[in-house]
Design a protein around this motif. Structure first.
Motif, short mmCIF file in Angstrom:
data_model
loop_
_atom_site.label_atom_id
_atom_site.label_comp_id
_atom_site.label_asym_id
_atom_site.label_seq_id
_atom_site.Cartn_x
_atom_site.Cartn_y
_atom_site.Cartn_z
N LEU A 94 34.40 57.71 18.79
CA LEU A 94 34.60 56.39 18.19
C LEU A 94 33.71 56.18 16.99
O LEU A 94 33.61 55.06 16.47
CB LEU A 94 34.32 55.29 19.24
N ASP A 95 33.08 57.24 16.53
CA ASP A 95 32.25 57.19 15.34
C ASP A 95 33.07 57.68 14.17
O ASP A 95 33.64 58.77 14.20
CB ASP A 95 31.01 58.07 15.53
N ASP A 96 33.16 56.87 13.10
CA ASP A 96 34.00 57.24 11.95
C ASP A 96 33.26 58.14 10.97
O ASP A 96 33.55 58.16 9.78
CB ASP A 96 34.47 55.97 11.23
N GLY A 97 32.31 58.88 11.44
CA GLY A 97 31.54 59.77 10.58
C GLY A 97 32.12 61.17 10.56
O GLY A 97 33.18 61.45 11.11
N PRO A 98 31.40 62.12 9.94
CA PRO A 98 31.92 63.47 9.78
C PRO A 98 32.09 64.21 11.10
O PRO A 98 32.85 65.16 11.18
CB PRO A 98 30.86 64.16 8.90
N GLY A 150 42.21 66.65 10.32
CA GLY A 150 42.89 65.71 9.45
C GLY A 150 43.72 64.67 10.17
O GLY A 150 44.42 63.90 9.56
N GLY A 151 43.66 64.65 11.53
CA GLY A 151 44.43 63.65 12.28
C GLY A 151 43.82 62.28 12.19
O GLY A 151 42.72 62.10 11.67
N ILE A 152 44.55 61.29 12.71
CA ILE A 152 44.03 59.92 12.72
C ILE A 152 42.96 59.82 13.79
O ILE A 152 43.19 60.10 14.96
CB ILE A 152 45.17 58.93 13.02
N LEU A 158 38.61 50.57 22.16
CA LEU A 158 38.89 51.69 23.05
C LEU A 158 37.72 51.93 24.00
O LEU A 158 36.56 51.69 23.65
CB LEU A 158 39.14 52.96 22.24
N VAL A 159 38.04 52.44 25.17
CA VAL A 159 37.02 52.89 26.13
C VAL A 159 37.30 54.36 26.41
O VAL A 159 38.40 54.72 26.85
CB VAL A 159 37.08 52.07 27.44
N ASP A 213 40.32 52.26 17.24
CA ASP A 213 39.34 51.34 17.82
C ASP A 213 39.03 50.19 16.86
O ASP A 213 38.99 49.02 17.26
CB ASP A 213 38.06 52.11 18.14
N LEU A 214 38.84 50.51 15.59
CA LEU A 214 38.52 49.49 14.59
C LEU A 214 39.66 48.50 14.44
O LEU A 214 39.45 47.28 14.39
CB LEU A 214 38.21 50.16 13.25
#
Length: 377
Positions: free
Chosen positions: A314-318, A325-327, A346-347, A333-334
């Motif tokens: 759930l972290d949108d980092g690298p 390349g998927g979503i 999301l859990v 979650d955002l």
């Protein structure tokens, strides 16, 4: 007793004013157009308490309401004076131009409307006399109208941001999935042409759904059809190694859900439950009716992961769960939190050797927000 009657009248006047403002607000929150101006101008005239009122944009008069019709041809000039100066003006001394004897709207004021740091239009008020009192009233009403137009601009910015996010979302559909699907279809062209044709239709349906002009919200039934096409294509790739089951309560099929909220969860399950293990795996999608909500879970029986790694999904980092390349799950979650609130993210539950389960819940009723929109038929 007289004091009570005075208080009652004051309360009634306040309520009446607020009610009129509430009727005008939805029109103004949609921006300043001929249609919205036409819907709002009558309510604004009631707020002003004048014989006639008009709303003008930067280029033309948009709407007029009131009994006298003798100023119609000159309204553009009256608005232009306020537009060019950017200041409120009393037009009584300039003679609004009426030559009708005993005109009940011989005086006028013009007040600029501001939004986004620019003059967005002009509010015109016509009455028997125009002076400081009418100017003060029109200025206050114009300030309120300007506030509604500012909110309309913010709504438009949010919509553009949401549309840009949706375009980015579509761009994140895994190119590896597209390549693998087309390669799998090509492998059946000689050996099983009918299967190749069916898979090509499935791929086209999946792509059409993902690339369509979408709103923020779609139905759970549409999301499940997208997942079904995705799973059929992945099943063709993995063969009997991939098992999947879908259990859905029929009464929740019409529930509104965010566009592309399920497929990324299924893709993540296949990646963690099958592709990385190298062996067979099962993906289960379960959707239950939970009263005012629909409860959704997507789980796999794969390798699982440490709790810290699960949190990184759930972290949108690298190091997030986007992968190939998927979503990413972070994107889903955002969007859930933006649409429904922080309690609806999301859990992720996982442990090494115990598989992974991702849960979410959505209200059955579409949210009443400025950004969430119901899909077009």
């Amino acid at each position: 007793m007289p004091t009570d009657r005075c208080d009652d009248r004051r309360g009634e006047a306040t309520f009446a004013t607020l009610r009129v403002a509430a009727r005008a607000a939805p029109w103004l929150r949609a921006g300043l157009t001929p249609e919205t101006a036409g819907g709002a101008v009558g309510h604004l005239r009631a707020l002003l308490g004048v014989r006639a009122a008009a709303l003008a944009g930067p280029d033309a008069v948009l709407a007029w309401d009131g009994v006298p019709d003798c100023h119609r041809e000159r309204m553009a000039g009256h608005a232009g004076a306020a537009l060019s100066s950017g200041r409120a003006r009393v037009l009584a001394e300039e003679a609004p131009g009426c030559e009708r004897p005993g005109c009940p709207a011989a005086g006028a004021v013009a007040v600029p409307l501001e939004a986004g740091g620019r003059v967005a239009g002009v509010l015109l008020a016509y009455d028997a006399e125009a002076g400081a009192a009418l100017l003060r009233t029109a200025t206050e009403v114009a300030r309120w109208v300007s506030g509604q137009l500012e909110l309309a601009d913010l709504d438009a910015l949010r919509r553009r941001a949401a549309e840009a996010e949706m375009r980015a979302l579509r761009a994140q559909i895994s190119p590896h999935f597209v390549y693998n699907s087309l390669t799998t279809i090509a492998s059946f062209v000689r050996t099983d042409p009918e299967r190749a044709r069916e898979l090509l239709v499935d791929f086209a349906d999946f792509a059409r759904y993902v690339l369509r002009r979408a709103r923020d919200l779609t139905t759970l039934a549409d999301e499940l059809r997208c997942v079904d096409r995705y799973l059929l294509l992945e099943r063709a790739r993995f063969g009997d190694r991939l098992r999947f089951t879908v259990q859905v309560a029929p009464e929740v099929l019409g529930v509104p859900v965010p566009f592309l909220c399920l497929q990324p969860l299924v893709e993540n399950a296949i990646k963690h439950g099958l592709a990385r293990s190298g062996g067979p795996g099962e993906v289960r999608v379960v959707i239950r009716d939970a009263g005012a909500e629909a409860h959704i879970s997507v789980e796999d029986d794969g390798l699982g992961m440490e709790p810290e790694q699960a949190r990184l999904l759930l972290d949108d980092g690298p190091r997030s769960g986007r992968g190939e390349g998927g979503i990413g799950l972070a994107n889903v979650d955002l969007r859930l939190r933006q649409i429904y609130g922080d309690g609806y993210g999301l859990v992720v539950e996982s442990e090494l050797g115990g598989g992974t389960r991702v849960r979410l819940r959505v209200p059955k009723r579409a949210p009443a927000t400025g950004t969430a929109r119901w899909p077009s038929p």
